[in-house]
Design a protein around this motif. Sequence first.
Motif, short mmCIF file in Angstrom:
data_model
loop_
_atom_site.label_atom_id
_atom_site.label_comp_id
_atom_site.label_asym_id
_atom_site.label_seq_id
_atom_site.Cartn_x
_atom_site.Cartn_y
_atom_site.Cartn_z
N GLU A 139 34.15 25.78 37.57
CA GLU A 139 32.70 25.54 37.67
C GLU A 139 32.11 25.13 36.31
O GLU A 139 31.29 24.23 36.26
N ARG A 140 32.55 25.75 35.21
CA ARG A 140 32.05 25.33 33.90
C ARG A 140 32.83 24.12 33.39
O ARG A 140 32.26 23.09 33.02
N ASP A 141 34.18 24.22 33.42
CA ASP A 141 35.03 23.16 32.85
C ASP A 141 35.63 22.23 33.91
O ASP A 141 35.84 21.06 33.67
N PHE A 142 35.99 22.82 35.03
CA PHE A 142 36.56 21.98 36.10
C PHE A 142 35.98 22.43 37.44
O PHE A 142 35.50 23.57 37.57
N GLY A 143 36.03 21.52 38.40
CA GLY A 143 35.47 21.83 39.72
C GLY A 143 36.53 22.44 40.62
O GLY A 143 37.71 22.11 40.53
N LEU A 144 36.10 23.34 41.50
CA LEU A 144 37.02 23.96 42.46
C LEU A 144 36.28 24.11 43.79
O LEU A 144 35.25 24.80 43.86
N ALA A 145 36.82 23.45 44.82
CA ALA A 145 36.16 23.50 46.12
C ALA A 145 37.20 23.65 47.22
O ALA A 145 38.37 23.33 47.05
N VAL A 146 36.72 24.15 48.36
CA VAL A 146 37.55 24.28 49.56
C VAL A 146 37.04 23.28 50.59
O VAL A 146 35.86 23.28 50.93
N CYS A 147 37.94 22.42 51.05
CA CYS A 147 37.59 21.44 52.09
C CYS A 147 38.71 21.50 53.12
O CYS A 147 39.64 20.69 53.08
N PRO A 148 38.68 22.45 54.04
CA PRO A 148 39.81 22.67 54.93
C PRO A 148 40.13 21.43 55.76
O PRO A 148 39.21 20.76 56.23
N GLU A 149 41.42 21.16 55.90
CA GLU A 149 41.81 19.99 56.71
C GLU A 149 41.68 20.35 58.18
O GLU A 149 42.11 21.40 58.61
N ARG A 150 41.10 19.41 58.96
CA ARG A 150 40.84 19.72 60.37
C ARG A 150 41.50 18.73 61.32
O ARG A 150 41.25 18.74 62.52
N LEU A 151 42.34 17.82 60.78
CA LEU A 151 42.94 16.80 61.64
C LEU A 151 43.84 17.43 62.69
O LEU A 151 44.35 18.53 62.52
N ALA A 152 44.02 16.71 63.80
CA ALA A 152 44.93 17.14 64.86
C ALA A 152 46.09 16.16 64.93
O ALA A 152 45.89 14.94 64.84
N PRO A 172 27.87 25.45 42.60
CA PRO A 172 27.15 24.25 43.04
C PRO A 172 27.68 22.95 42.43
O PRO A 172 27.69 21.92 43.11
N HIS A 173 28.13 22.99 41.16
CA HIS A 173 28.65 21.75 40.56
C HIS A 173 29.93 21.30 41.28
O HIS A 173 30.12 20.12 41.56
N SER A 174 30.78 22.28 41.56
CA SER A 174 32.03 21.97 42.26
C SER A 174 31.73 21.38 43.64
O SER A 174 32.35 20.39 44.05
N ALA A 175 30.77 21.99 44.34
CA ALA A 175 30.44 21.52 45.69
C ALA A 175 29.91 20.09 45.63
O ALA A 175 30.30 19.23 46.43
N SER A 176 29.03 19.81 44.67
CA SER A 176 28.45 18.46 44.58
C SER A 176 29.52 17.43 44.24
O SER A 176 29.53 16.32 44.78
N ALA A 177 30.44 17.81 43.32
CA ALA A 177 31.50 16.87 42.95
C ALA A 177 32.39 16.58 44.15
O ALA A 177 32.78 15.43 44.40
#
Length: 438
Positions: A139-152, A172-177
């Motif tokens: 969040e300060r130096d690098f972004g970290l987010a979860v975007c679960p894969e949902r493909l079938a 919030p920065h990670s989410a926006s990135a």
Amino acid sequence: MVAGAGYVGTCLGVALAERGAEVVAVDSDPDTVEDLRAGRCRLPEPGLAPMVRRLAATGRLTASTSFDPVQVADVVLVAVGTPIDPKGVLVADQLVAACQQIAPRLRPRHLVILKSTVAPGTTRTLVAPLLERGGLVHERDFGLAVCPERLAEGVALTQVRTLPVVVGGCGPHSASAAERFWRDALGVDVRRVPTAEAAEVVKLATNWWIDVNVAIANELARYCAVLDVDVLDVIDAANTLPKGTSRVNLLVPGVGVGGSCLTKDPWMAWRDGRDRGVRLRTVETARAVNDDMPGHVASVIVDELLGLGRGPTDSPIAVLGAAFKSDTGDVRNTPVRDVVVALRENGFPVRVFDPLADPAALLDRFGIPPAASLDEAVRGAGCLAFLAGHREFQRLDFAALAELVDVPCLVFDGLLHLPPARVRELHQLGFAYRGIGR
Ligand SMILES: NC(=O)c1ccc[n+]([C@@H]2O[C@H](COP(=O)([O-])OP(=O)(O)OC[C@H]3O[C@@H](n4cnc5c(N)ncnc54)[C@H](O)[C@@H]3O)[C@@H](O)[C@H]2O)c1
């Protein structure tokens, strides 16, 4: 860069490369990497192999066993496997190993996105501390987010390019990135949720819902069978009712639930809930109902054959479609295997044919050499059991098949869901017909 070039990683990698990104697929398995470098793909996903071939040739999709490409990548997508142990606990070995490789190579302004399915809290309490061992702070130096894969599987390439991506940041920065990345790189819509934990739960909730819904359809089918009502007529009519912001949406019955996600993700939620003092009883019930289906399907087939005067050691049963669902050749964790085991235990000889599956995988999974062609599978058979509803089975010429089979012959409709006109045609050709709840 995509860490983990399995099913999800490869589909994502080709989708991003096709949109113009330069993608490096990093995998710990040297054979996978060698295949990708040579433009080969063994995953049984329609359309995937030609895309890998084309994109590898352009140089936009490359592969490596080394994580060094992290240093030059803008974004690192993590798509390694996240199985569970027999108690439902996430086995994080692959995830931990990948994070340990990524951590020392992370640079400021990097964005790490977890695509793998994990128990809620895993990203913040396991992934973040592992990545921070490289000295940078998320969040300060690098972004970290979860975007679960949902493909079938079966429609993965279309879905990976069109499904809205759920984004939950570890800040919030990670989410926006992450939000910007998906809109720019894939051109897809984004559904942002407030936290990484919310995104983790979204994935589990989705597969939990699907499993419960299929369990309802399977029980409804068993109920309709004793009522002599066609379950598909019931589902079709029930689904016209508006409810909430959508409508009733009963799924269809089948021979059981397989694959790598629906059999594990609900248990992952169940176990995590248990550890936090919440018992998820619908998970237990749905899993039990769906696990019971292969045995039920086998007993329906056996009863129908006995009713036709066919006994064990009689003409073989041709199992047509062995994958865990329609329009994929993936036979890992397929419920069809349990149907075949039960039929053989009842003394019925079985042939297996699946035009989409790799013959070596079929042999490995079923322990029977697969039939090389549809004709070879059905010649002299006393039952055609369609246990996956592949598109090419929908178009079959049953009049031609009637010439090959041994009469009387049962058509068992596991997932074809033939319309009434096709069922009438079967009867006219002399076949007996039985479906699940039909
Ligand atoms: N298969 C699906 O349809 C699907 C759909 C949605 C979500 N998911 C989730 O996506 C994740 C990946 O699933 P999958 O089906 O692609 O799994 P997979 O087993 O096909 O692929 C995982 C890949 O990661 C590689 N790997 C393991 N450890 C590694 C490491 N330390 N570094 C680099 N590579 C490593 C493996 O060699 C393998 O190629 C899982 O969390 C799964 O639950 C899968």
